[in-house]
Write a protein that holds these residues in place. Structure first.
Motif, PDB file in Angstrom:
ATOM      1  N   GLN A 236      13.444   3.428  -3.354  1.00 20.95           N
ATOM      2  CA  GLN A 236      13.572   4.746  -2.751  1.00 20.95           C
ATOM      3  C   GLN A 236      14.486   4.716  -1.532  1.00 20.95           C
ATOM      4  O   GLN A 236      15.276   5.630  -1.307  1.00 20.95           O
ATOM      5  CB  GLN A 236      12.193   5.290  -2.371  1.00 20.95           C
ATOM      6  N   ASP A 237      14.396   3.660  -0.723  1.00 22.38           N
ATOM      7  CA  ASP A 237      15.263   3.540   0.448  1.00 22.38           C
ATOM      8  C   ASP A 237      16.723   3.477   0.036  1.00 22.38           C
ATOM      9  O   ASP A 237      17.594   4.062   0.688  1.00 22.38           O
ATOM     10  CB  ASP A 237      14.888   2.278   1.238  1.00 22.38           C
ATOM     11  N   LEU A 238      17.003   2.757  -1.056  1.00 22.64           N
ATOM     12  CA  LEU A 238      18.368   2.662  -1.553  1.00 22.64           C
ATOM     13  C   LEU A 238      18.840   4.005  -2.124  1.00 22.64           C
ATOM     14  O   LEU A 238      19.964   4.444  -1.866  1.00 22.64           O
ATOM     15  CB  LEU A 238      18.460   1.580  -2.627  1.00 22.64           C
ATOM     16  N   ALA A 239      17.971   4.658  -2.880  1.00 20.36           N
ATOM     17  CA  ALA A 239      18.346   5.918  -3.516  1.00 20.36           C
ATOM     18  C   ALA A 239      18.644   6.995  -2.483  1.00 20.36           C
ATOM     19  O   ALA A 239      19.530   7.840  -2.688  1.00 20.36           O
ATOM     20  CB  ALA A 239      17.238   6.377  -4.460  1.00 20.36           C
TER      21      ALA A 239
ATOM     22  N   THR B 204       0.825  -1.203   0.000  1.00 17.59           N
ATOM     23  CA  THR B 204       0.000   0.000   0.000  1.00 17.59           C
ATOM     24  C   THR B 204       0.858   1.252   0.000  1.00 17.59           C
ATOM     25  O   THR B 204       0.609   2.203  -0.759  1.00 17.59           O
ATOM     26  CB  THR B 204      -0.925   0.003   1.227  1.00 17.59           C
ATOM     27  N   ALA B 205       1.900   1.280   0.836  1.00 18.75           N
ATOM     28  CA  ALA B 205       2.730   2.479   0.969  1.00 18.75           C
ATOM     29  C   ALA B 205       3.657   2.679  -0.222  1.00 18.75           C
ATOM     30  O   ALA B 205       3.839   3.813  -0.694  1.00 18.75           O
ATOM     31  CB  ALA B 205       3.546   2.402   2.258  1.00 18.75           C
ATOM     32  N   ARG B 206       4.255   1.595  -0.723  1.00 21.51           N
ATOM     33  CA  ARG B 206       5.321   1.731  -1.715  1.00 21.51           C
ATOM     34  C   ARG B 206       4.829   1.613  -3.163  1.00 21.51           C
ATOM     35  O   ARG B 206       5.468   2.145  -4.065  1.00 21.51           O
ATOM     36  CB  ARG B 206       6.409   0.677  -1.465  1.00 21.51           C
ATOM     37  N   TRP B 207       3.739   0.907  -3.398  1.00 28.10           N
ATOM     38  CA  TRP B 207       3.276   0.702  -4.784  1.00 28.10           C
ATOM     39  C   TRP B 207       1.954   1.400  -5.062  1.00 28.10           C
ATOM     40  O   TRP B 207       1.808   2.121  -6.055  1.00 28.10           O
ATOM     41  CB  TRP B 207       3.129  -0.794  -5.068  1.00 28.10           C
TER      42      TRP B 207
END
Length: 296
Positions: A242-245, A101-104
């Motif tokens: 996004q966490d990696l970026a 839900t949050a990421r996609w």
């Protein structure tokens, strides 16, 4: 003349739960109200429906006969009401896990409003997306192994596992030179140990014993733990892009593992007759084929 519907409903709940107190909690009334309804029903019918022993109640022979019909009748009524609600409401209820839900879903949700302004979406949380245990849920987003999904399942997203941790964790516990080194480090798990077991297997590492470490249901909790240096987790591309970026976590290896898990559509039987549900299914399917601009 039939007894009152309230009395029959109280009797059905007490017969099904085997307790006046449980029936009261189910109907959001007091146990005294349940007892009053049952007493009035027994007086009207001229027979005892329950044998009472302290707080326990047991159906009599007449009570059992009435209970069989009452449970069936109220079950049919509830099914009919749910079916009517599904066909008349304009809101589509989607059950999905928190990280999906949050990421996609959330980054794409405004597009749905633009295309279908007359249809509402209600997203309810579920940690077991395969279980359709909520009333009026139209669509369930399932997270499963690719190999275990039926051929007719509608795939939304393929997921590839990678080992991730924070820079602070690596400073504290590093260096990590080989996948086997992780067997000696704190590992965090989602739902069970299979995520790490699959990862070690794909990396050619034999796990000599039982993996240890805390298990969490919510993948967002795991990501926060990894970002705060609490352990190494299996992250799922592309959900963690996004966490990696932004540098909250880093990949420990440049592994290129074939997608092992995915998200799939599980549509509740009978709900596709509604135009709103069909619109939501079509929109989700189209979104799954589009390239995320943040990954380009």
């Amino acid at each position: 003349m039939l007894p009152s519907l309230s009395a029959l409903r109280a009797f059905e709940a007490a017969a099904r739960t085997g307790s006046f107190r449980a029936a009261a909690e189910h109907l959001s009334v007091t146990p005294t109200a349940i007892s009053h309804h049952i007493r009035g029903l027994e007086e009207q019918l001229g027979t005892k429906l329950f044998k009472r022993s302290g707080r326990e109640v047991v159906l009599t022979e007449d009570g059992q006969r009435l209970a069989e019909t009452a449970v069936q009748a109220f079950g049919m009524l509830e099914d009919a009401v749910r079916a009517i609600r599904r066909t008349t409401r304009k809101t589509v209820r989607i059950a999905a896990g928190p990280i999906f839900t949050a990421r996609w879903l959330m980054p794409r949700i405004s597009n749905f409003w633009e295309l279908h302004p007359g249809t509402g979406l209600e997203v309810v949380p579920t940690y077991q997306p395969g279980a359709q245990d909520r009333e009026n849920v139209d669509i369930v987003i399932r997270w499963e192994r690719m190999s275990e999904m039926p051929e007719e399942a509608v795939k939304l997203l393929e997921l590839s596992p990678v080992a991730i941790a924070s820079e602070g964790f690596l400073t504290r516990f590093g260096p990590v030179e080989t996948p086997a080194d992780l067997l000696q480090l704190p590992l965090l798990h989602q739902r069970n140990h299979w995520g790490w077991l699959d990862w070690f297997s794909a990396m050619g590492v034999r796990v000599p014993g039982t993996l240890r470490g805390p298990v969490f249901e919510d993948a967002n909790v795991l990501l926060r733990g990894a970002a705060e240096g609490q352990g190494v987790i299996v992250g799922w591309l592309p959900l963690i892009d996004q966490d990696l970026a932004e540098g909250r976590v880093v990949r420990l290896f440049s592994e290129d593992i074939t997608p092992t898990h995915g998200y799939f559509l599980d549509v509740r039987k009978g709900t596709q007759a509604r135009r709103q549900t069909r619109d939501a299914i079509g929109w989700l399917t189209v979104q799954s084929t589009r390239i995320d601009p943040s990954r380009c």
